[in-house]
Enzyme design. Sequence first.
Site, PDB file in Angstrom:
ATOM      1  N   SER A  57       0.818  -1.206   0.000  1.00 32.08           N
ATOM      2  CA  SER A  57       0.000   0.000   0.000  1.00 32.08           C
ATOM      3  C   SER A  57       0.862   1.271   0.000  1.00 32.08           C
ATOM      4  O   SER A  57       1.505   1.581  -0.993  1.00 32.08           O
ATOM      5  CB  SER A  57      -0.950  -0.045   1.196  1.00 32.08           C
ATOM      6  N   ASP A  84      10.205   5.749 -10.083  1.00 31.24           N
ATOM      7  CA  ASP A  84       9.802   6.455 -11.302  1.00 31.24           C
ATOM      8  C   ASP A  84      10.626   7.720 -11.522  1.00 31.24           C
ATOM      9  O   ASP A  84      10.916   8.088 -12.661  1.00 31.24           O
ATOM     10  CB  ASP A  84       8.320   6.812 -11.238  1.00 31.24           C
ATOM     11  N   LYS A 112      -0.787  -4.411  -3.192  1.00 24.45           N
ATOM     12  CA  LYS A 112      -2.091  -3.882  -2.741  1.00 24.45           C
ATOM     13  C   LYS A 112      -2.210  -2.449  -3.240  1.00 24.45           C
ATOM     14  O   LYS A 112      -1.673  -1.520  -2.648  1.00 24.45           O
ATOM     15  CB  LYS A 112      -2.175  -3.945  -1.217  1.00 24.45           C
TER      16      LYS A 112
END
Length: 698
Positions: free
Chosen positions: A470, A481, A495
């Site tokens: 999460s 990224d 998740k």
Amino acid sequence: MTLKKLTAWLGILLLTLSGAIAAKVTEVPFEELQPSRQHRQSALIITKVVDRFHYRKLALDDAMSASVFDRYLEALDPNKSFFTAADIERFAAARTELDDALRRARIEPAFEIFKHFRTRVNERVHRTLAMLEADQFDFSRSESYRFDREDAPWAADQAELDELWHRRIKNDLLSLEVAGKDREEARETLRKRYEGTARRVNQLTSDDVFQTFINAYTLSIEPHTSYMSPRTSENFDISMRLSLQGIGAVLRNENEYTVVQNTVPGGPAERGGEIRAGDRIIGVAQGADGESEDVIGWRLQDVVELIRGPKGSVVRLTVLPKSAGPEGRSREVVLVRDEIKLEDQAAKSEIIELPGMDGRRIGVIEIPAFYRDFRAQAAGEDDFRSTTRDVRRLIAELERGGADGIVIDLRGNGGGSLTEATELTGLFIAQGAVVQVRDAGGRVDVERDPDPEQVYKGPLAVLVDRNSASASEIFAGAIQDYRRGIILGEPTFGKGTVQTLVDLSRFVQGGEDLGRLRLTMAQFFRVEGGSTQHRGVMPDIVFPTASSADDHGERSLDNALPWAKIASVDHEVLNGAPVEALRREHNRRIARDPGFNYLIEQEQDIDALRERDTVSLVLDERLQEWRERDQRRLERRNRLRAYRGLEPLAENASEDEEEIVADTDDDPEGVTRIMLEESARILADYIRLSQPLTAQVR
């Protein structure tokens, strides 16, 4: 992983909490097992809410009906121990009719199936007790028992079930005798266990039946959507008001065992270090000398109610370790129920200096959870605790201590506050988007770094494992990224969905309590467009222990939302780390590293146990298997001890070689530090090989 390996989220949460002691329940009269007007109202509302607001759009048709039918049977009889193939055929028409029943709120078929199940349980327990009393078991006869019948066909008839239960009783007797009970003690334990199975089924109310059936429907859509009956909701509210008190563990049901999914940072189970993910709780006792209650075969909610209790009270758990296998030996763990304090979950730091790092000092910040003291913030306190504030302080301390780079350790971090994940990312980037959130209507919101200050600009690594979930995945995905740091470890949990609680009473007049629905209503996406859902975050350098992580997390759940991709958001991309060169150095190093060899061999042993679904019913063979496995663990452990400069052990001090404690002084073999130390070495290589960071926008 099927329904028997899942659990309603309430059962998971309640174990970390304390609540009122459940009232004694008596047997429910057969004639009371009927759907009520409230059940019909709830069914109509739930199907409409799911159809309109659930993130996944699935038709309530014959295919859904078949899935609900199969999951309902799994929920009632997960190991195919009571129904026969003839029983299943008796209700075959319902396989394609449950969709119509749900739409019209005519849910009588679910109750008819349950009543037949209750009859079969009572019949089977009566026959089983007679077999146990006769005690005609030959433990020298060459035969085996299939303890995991998930993929087995339903027994053809009662005679085949008799044979199955004959072997089951033999296995249960053998397991108890291996654990040290004599034959009479073992028989008495099993008599109580089997009688308890019938008693608990006979105590299930019409609300319990409805909740089980509706969750068969919701879990056929997606694994994080579930229904709570009014009684279940009330227990949850009581627990929430009484604060986070309990043992701090997340549980699930699997093959009639109560299995530890993970421990909660700062809770008694995590602090004691004697309970690990994958361990099975087979007994619960109250106080210092209360009699242990055998809980094999119990419903999760019943086990939770037995384990939870007031702060300061003692609970003793009989645990069958993950590494022991189904025929292994159990041990007792004594825990004092306590409040899970924010301080116990707080981030902490250290500096690592190791040979082969050219004198470089690597700072480590361990973040067990993404926490934020919302109550203090709402009260207007300026100095409320939060992950971001604590990490900001720790960064400054590490830099003053001469750290050349920082590793953020997110192993076992199951998530927490989205706000904290966003703000924490902002400490390491100059500005920009952190995560995208798409709702059920297709609208996309972008969560951005709220603070233009970049607190730390130096070399960075993020260590994750299969239990990083999460909010952890949001942070790690953003760092990857932006190429702001290098991600190390195992693929994360996966998740990437958002849930909300829907009070069903809001849809009817008069305020009648109809329970609540936990509904999946949105999905997270990384700034580059890919979801954190299902796949999780794939590290830039994957550690070899990841081979056993494939059947873990979201990837292992039936009907989990698939990975998806949306448009990327403009974000700064740095030139990043020389990953290929770092990977070569890493592979060269761990090829001769006793620590990683230890972890790999341990995972291979556990994988082999996980793949088994049968055990021998010959006592001598059972004992020999246990001795051989114990010897392998001892040899593996002593190789690691020799590497650490420790004296060898004559025997394993514990059945569970995975026993890892929070205090590193009690972990002389340094099992917890194997991945961490290698991460520090990789970051030291990164510093040595990297050029100054430059950026471009994509």
